[in-house]
Design an enzyme around this catalytic site. Sequence first.
Site, PDB file in Angstrom:
ATOM      1  N   GLU A 119       0.824  -1.210   0.000  1.00  0.00           N
ATOM      2  CA  GLU A 119       0.000   0.000   0.000  1.00  0.00           C
ATOM      3  C   GLU A 119       0.860   1.263   0.000  1.00  0.00           C
ATOM      4  O   GLU A 119       0.551   2.239  -0.694  1.00  0.00           O
ATOM      5  CB  GLU A 119      -0.947  -0.008   1.202  1.00  0.00           C
ATOM      6  N   HIS A 152       2.059   2.089  -3.450  1.00  0.00           N
ATOM      7  CA  HIS A 152       1.122   2.833  -4.299  1.00  0.00           C
ATOM      8  C   HIS A 152       1.344   4.331  -4.147  1.00  0.00           C
ATOM      9  O   HIS A 152       1.332   5.079  -5.137  1.00  0.00           O
ATOM     10  CB  HIS A 152      -0.323   2.506  -3.919  1.00  0.00           C
ATOM     11  N   GLU A 167      -1.027  -2.478  -9.772  1.00  0.00           N
ATOM     12  CA  GLU A 167      -1.029  -3.450  -8.678  1.00  0.00           C
ATOM     13  C   GLU A 167       0.247  -4.290  -8.685  1.00  0.00           C
ATOM     14  O   GLU A 167       0.870  -4.507  -7.648  1.00  0.00           O
ATOM     15  CB  GLU A 167      -2.259  -4.362  -8.785  1.00  0.00           C
TER      16      GLU A 167
END
Length: 267
Positions: A137, A140, A197
Amino acid sequence: MKKYFLLFTASLGLAACSRVPITGRSQLNLVPESTMQSMALQEYQSFLSSNKVVSQTTSKDAEMVRRVGQRIAAAVTRYMNQNNMGNEIANYKWEFNLVDSKEVNAWCMPGGKVVVYTGLLPVTQNETALACVMGHEIAHAIARHGNERMSQGLVMQGIQVAGAVALNKNPTAVNIFNQAFGVGGNMGMLAFSRGNELEADHLGVIFMAMAGYNPQEAIPFWQRMANMSNGQKPPEFLSTHPSDATRVQKLQQLMPEAMKYYTPGRA
Protein backbone atom coordinates in the site's frame (compact mmCIF):
# COMPACT_ATOMS: atom_id res chain seq x y z
CA MET A 1 -10.88 18.71 -29.59
CA LYS A 2 -7.86 20.93 -30.21
CA LYS A 3 -7.66 21.80 -26.50
CA TYR A 4 -7.79 18.11 -25.62
CA PHE A 5 -5.03 17.32 -28.10
CA LEU A 6 -2.75 20.09 -26.81
CA LEU A 7 -3.27 19.01 -23.22
CA PHE A 8 -2.63 15.39 -24.11
CA THR A 9 0.57 16.33 -25.95
CA ALA A 10 1.78 18.38 -22.98
CA SER A 11 0.92 15.48 -20.70
CA LEU A 12 3.13 13.15 -22.66
CA GLY A 13 6.02 15.57 -22.25
CA LEU A 14 5.49 15.77 -18.50
CA ALA A 15 5.21 12.01 -18.25
CA ALA A 16 8.74 11.61 -19.58
CA CYS A 17 10.02 13.69 -16.64
CA SER A 18 8.36 11.54 -14.00
CA ARG A 19 9.58 8.05 -13.20
CA VAL A 20 8.59 5.45 -10.64
CA PRO A 21 11.33 4.65 -8.09
CA ILE A 22 13.03 1.25 -8.52
CA THR A 23 11.15 0.24 -11.70
CA GLY A 24 12.05 3.44 -13.57
CA ARG A 25 8.76 3.40 -15.49
CA SER A 26 7.72 6.71 -17.06
CA GLN A 27 4.33 7.91 -15.90
CA LEU A 28 1.83 10.72 -16.29
CA ASN A 29 1.71 12.96 -13.19
CA LEU A 30 -0.06 16.25 -13.91
CA VAL A 31 -1.29 17.12 -10.42
CA PRO A 32 1.05 18.93 -8.01
CA GLU A 33 1.93 16.62 -5.12
CA SER A 34 0.89 19.33 -2.66
CA THR A 35 -2.60 19.28 -4.17
CA MET A 36 -2.80 15.50 -3.99
CA GLN A 37 -1.74 15.54 -0.35
CA SER A 38 -4.19 18.30 0.54
CA MET A 39 -7.14 16.48 -1.05
CA ALA A 40 -6.05 13.19 0.51
CA LEU A 41 -5.71 14.70 3.99
CA GLN A 42 -9.26 16.04 3.83
CA GLU A 43 -10.67 12.63 2.90
CA TYR A 44 -8.44 10.85 5.43
CA GLN A 45 -9.60 13.03 8.32
CA SER A 46 -13.21 12.60 7.26
CA PHE A 47 -12.75 8.83 7.21
CA LEU A 48 -11.18 8.70 10.68
CA SER A 49 -13.92 10.87 12.16
CA SER A 50 -16.60 8.48 10.95
CA ASN A 51 -14.88 5.17 11.81
CA LYS A 52 -13.66 3.53 15.01
CA VAL A 53 -9.90 3.94 15.35
CA VAL A 54 -8.27 1.33 17.60
CA SER A 55 -6.11 2.89 20.33
CA GLN A 56 -2.37 2.20 20.03
CA THR A 57 -1.96 2.54 23.79
CA THR A 58 -4.36 -0.29 24.62
CA SER A 59 -4.16 -2.59 21.57
CA LYS A 60 -1.15 -4.72 20.66
CA ASP A 61 -2.51 -5.01 17.12
CA ALA A 62 -2.69 -1.23 16.70
CA GLU A 63 0.82 -0.91 18.10
CA MET A 64 2.01 -3.56 15.63
CA VAL A 65 0.50 -1.57 12.75
CA ARG A 66 2.33 1.54 13.97
CA ARG A 67 5.61 -0.37 14.41
CA VAL A 68 5.51 -1.98 10.99
CA GLY A 69 4.55 1.29 9.35
CA GLN A 70 7.35 3.22 10.99
CA ARG A 71 9.93 0.63 9.99
CA ILE A 72 8.84 0.65 6.36
CA ALA A 73 8.57 4.45 6.27
CA ALA A 74 12.10 4.76 7.67
CA ALA A 75 13.43 2.32 5.08
CA VAL A 76 11.64 4.09 2.23
CA THR A 77 12.88 7.49 3.39
CA ARG A 78 16.43 6.16 3.62
CA TYR A 79 16.23 4.71 0.10
CA MET A 80 14.73 7.85 -1.42
CA ASN A 81 17.34 10.09 0.23
CA GLN A 82 20.21 7.86 -0.89
CA ASN A 83 18.94 7.94 -4.47
CA ASN A 84 18.40 11.69 -4.73
CA MET A 85 14.60 11.39 -4.58
CA GLY A 86 14.10 12.57 -1.02
CA ASN A 87 12.32 15.72 -2.22
CA GLU A 88 9.47 13.53 -3.52
CA ILE A 89 8.47 12.57 0.02
CA ALA A 90 9.89 15.54 1.93
CA ASN A 91 6.41 16.70 2.96
CA TYR A 92 5.12 13.28 3.97
CA LYS A 93 3.65 13.23 7.48
CA TRP A 94 3.34 9.53 8.14
CA GLU A 95 0.41 8.20 10.18
CA PHE A 96 -0.56 4.58 10.80
CA ASN A 97 -3.97 3.67 12.16
CA LEU A 98 -5.86 0.44 12.77
CA VAL A 99 -9.61 0.76 12.18
CA ASP A 100 -12.22 -1.61 13.59
CA SER A 101 -13.85 -3.15 10.52
CA LYS A 102 -14.51 -6.64 9.19
CA GLU A 103 -13.25 -5.64 5.76
CA VAL A 104 -10.06 -7.33 4.58
CA ASN A 105 -8.42 -4.12 3.48
CA ALA A 106 -5.67 -1.55 3.92
CA TRP A 107 -4.65 1.61 2.09
CA CYS A 108 -2.17 4.47 1.96
CA MET A 109 -3.15 7.93 0.76
CA PRO A 110 -0.72 10.50 -0.71
CA GLY A 111 1.30 12.06 2.08
CA GLY A 112 1.72 8.81 4.02
CA LYS A 113 -1.71 8.38 5.62
CA VAL A 114 -2.03 4.62 6.20
CA VAL A 115 -5.05 2.68 7.46
CA VAL A 116 -5.29 -1.05 8.17
CA TYR A 117 -8.63 -2.75 8.87
CA THR A 118 -8.89 -5.28 11.70
CA GLY A 119 -10.47 -7.73 9.23
CA LEU A 120 -7.11 -8.05 7.52
CA LEU A 121 -5.22 -9.33 10.56
CA PRO A 122 -6.67 -12.89 10.62
CA VAL A 123 -5.36 -13.24 7.05
CA THR A 124 -1.92 -11.73 7.60
CA GLN A 125 -1.54 -13.84 10.79
CA ASN A 126 1.88 -12.39 11.62
CA GLU A 127 3.88 -9.16 11.57
CA THR A 128 5.90 -10.05 8.48
CA ALA A 129 2.81 -10.69 6.37
CA LEU A 130 1.35 -7.42 7.64
CA ALA A 131 4.55 -5.76 6.42
CA CYS A 132 3.87 -7.30 3.01
CA VAL A 133 0.47 -5.61 2.81
CA MET A 134 1.62 -2.29 4.23
CA GLY A 135 4.67 -2.28 1.95
CA HIS A 136 2.34 -2.82 -1.01
CA GLU A 137 0.00 0.00 0.00
CA ILE A 138 2.84 2.40 0.77
CA ALA A 139 4.30 1.52 -2.64
CA HIS A 140 1.12 2.83 -4.30
CA ALA A 141 1.74 6.21 -2.66
CA ILE A 142 5.48 6.30 -3.35
CA ALA A 143 4.87 5.36 -7.00
CA ARG A 144 2.19 8.06 -7.17
CA HIS A 145 -0.32 5.71 -8.70
CA GLY A 146 -3.19 7.86 -7.44
CA ASN A 147 -1.76 10.90 -9.20
CA GLU A 148 -1.31 8.83 -12.33
CA ARG A 149 -4.91 7.63 -12.28
CA MET A 150 -6.24 11.10 -11.56
CA SER A 151 -4.08 12.64 -14.29
CA GLN A 152 -5.46 10.18 -16.81
CA GLY A 153 -8.97 11.17 -15.77
CA LEU A 154 -8.22 14.88 -16.05
CA VAL A 155 -6.84 14.40 -19.55
CA MET A 156 -9.92 12.47 -20.60
CA GLN A 157 -12.15 15.25 -19.24
CA GLY A 158 -10.04 17.97 -20.86
CA ILE A 159 -9.39 19.73 -17.54
CA GLN A 160 -6.45 22.14 -17.65
CA VAL A 161 -4.20 21.60 -14.63
CA ALA A 162 -1.83 24.52 -15.10
CA GLY A 163 -2.79 28.07 -14.19
CA ALA A 164 -5.09 29.29 -11.47
CA VAL A 165 -7.48 26.34 -11.44
CA ALA A 166 -7.82 24.97 -7.91
CA LEU A 167 -8.52 21.28 -8.40
CA ASN A 168 -9.90 20.83 -4.91
CA LYS A 169 -12.55 23.43 -5.77
CA ASN A 170 -13.40 21.95 -9.15
CA PRO A 171 -16.38 19.54 -8.81
CA THR A 172 -15.31 17.45 -11.81
CA ALA A 173 -11.73 17.19 -10.54
CA VAL A 174 -12.92 16.23 -7.06
CA ASN A 175 -15.12 13.55 -8.59
CA ILE A 176 -12.14 12.19 -10.56
CA PHE A 177 -10.12 12.13 -7.33
CA ASN A 178 -12.90 10.25 -5.56
CA GLN A 179 -13.09 7.71 -8.37
CA ALA A 180 -9.31 7.27 -8.47
CA PHE A 181 -9.16 6.63 -4.72
CA GLY A 182 -12.45 4.81 -4.24
CA VAL A 183 -13.69 7.48 -1.82
CA GLY A 184 -17.16 6.67 -0.59
CA GLY A 185 -18.66 3.36 0.42
CA ASN A 186 -15.41 1.47 -0.19
CA MET A 187 -12.84 3.97 0.98
CA GLY A 188 -9.40 2.71 0.20
CA MET A 189 -10.43 0.25 -2.52
CA LEU A 190 -8.21 2.11 -4.92
CA ALA A 191 -9.11 1.89 -8.58
CA PHE A 192 -5.64 0.98 -9.72
CA SER A 193 -4.93 -0.91 -12.90
CA ARG A 194 -3.47 -4.40 -12.94
CA GLY A 195 -0.16 -2.86 -13.99
CA ASN A 196 -0.22 -0.53 -10.98
CA GLU A 197 -1.03 -3.45 -8.68
CA LEU A 198 1.85 -5.56 -9.93
CA GLU A 199 4.18 -2.58 -9.72
CA ALA A 200 3.11 -2.02 -6.11
CA ASP A 201 3.85 -5.70 -5.45
CA HIS A 202 7.32 -5.16 -6.91
CA LEU A 203 8.10 -2.09 -4.82
CA GLY A 204 6.29 -3.49 -1.80
CA VAL A 205 8.41 -6.61 -1.37
CA ILE A 206 11.55 -4.52 -1.74
CA PHE A 207 10.33 -1.98 0.82
CA MET A 208 9.51 -4.70 3.35
CA ALA A 209 12.90 -6.28 2.74
CA MET A 210 14.62 -2.93 3.29
CA ALA A 211 12.79 -2.70 6.63
CA GLY A 212 14.12 -6.09 7.73
CA TYR A 213 11.07 -8.22 6.94
CA ASN A 214 11.53 -11.42 4.93
CA PRO A 215 9.90 -10.76 1.53
CA GLN A 216 9.35 -14.48 0.99
CA GLU A 217 6.38 -14.20 3.37
CA ALA A 218 4.50 -12.39 0.58
CA ILE A 219 3.96 -15.64 -1.31
CA PRO A 220 2.10 -17.62 1.41
CA PHE A 221 0.14 -14.47 2.28
CA TRP A 222 -1.24 -14.09 -1.24
CA GLN A 223 -1.89 -17.81 -1.33
CA ARG A 224 -4.03 -17.38 1.78
CA MET A 225 -5.84 -14.54 0.05
CA ALA A 226 -6.47 -16.83 -2.91
CA ASN A 227 -7.90 -19.51 -0.66
CA MET A 228 -10.32 -16.98 0.83
CA SER A 229 -11.95 -16.33 -2.53
CA ASN A 230 -13.39 -19.85 -2.88
CA GLY A 231 -13.60 -19.37 -6.60
CA GLN A 232 -15.80 -16.29 -6.27
CA LYS A 233 -13.47 -13.76 -7.88
CA PRO A 234 -14.17 -12.72 -11.48
CA PRO A 235 -11.80 -13.79 -14.27
CA GLU A 236 -8.64 -11.71 -14.42
CA PHE A 237 -9.60 -9.92 -17.62
CA LEU A 238 -12.76 -8.61 -15.92
CA SER A 239 -10.90 -7.22 -12.92
CA THR A 240 -8.47 -4.36 -12.37
CA HIS A 241 -6.57 -6.61 -9.96
CA PRO A 242 -4.29 -9.39 -11.18
CA SER A 243 -5.43 -12.91 -10.45
CA ASP A 244 -3.96 -14.51 -7.35
CA ALA A 245 -2.11 -17.03 -9.54
CA THR A 246 -0.54 -14.24 -11.62
CA ARG A 247 0.38 -12.29 -8.50
CA VAL A 248 2.07 -15.29 -6.85
CA GLN A 249 3.94 -16.15 -10.05
CA LYS A 250 5.26 -12.58 -10.41
CA LEU A 251 6.27 -12.47 -6.75
CA GLN A 252 8.21 -15.69 -7.12
CA GLN A 253 10.08 -14.12 -10.03
CA LEU A 254 10.82 -11.02 -7.92
CA MET A 255 12.20 -12.88 -4.91
CA PRO A 256 15.88 -12.95 -6.02
CA GLU A 257 15.82 -9.17 -6.47
CA ALA A 258 13.94 -8.53 -3.21
CA MET A 259 16.25 -10.77 -1.18
CA LYS A 260 19.21 -8.58 -2.15
CA TYR A 261 17.69 -5.84 0.01
CA TYR A 262 16.93 -8.10 2.95
CA THR A 263 18.88 -7.86 6.18
CA PRO A 264 17.06 -9.79 8.96
CA GLY A 265 15.89 -7.62 11.82
CA ARG A 266 16.97 -4.33 10.30
CA ALA A 267 14.72 -1.49 11.42
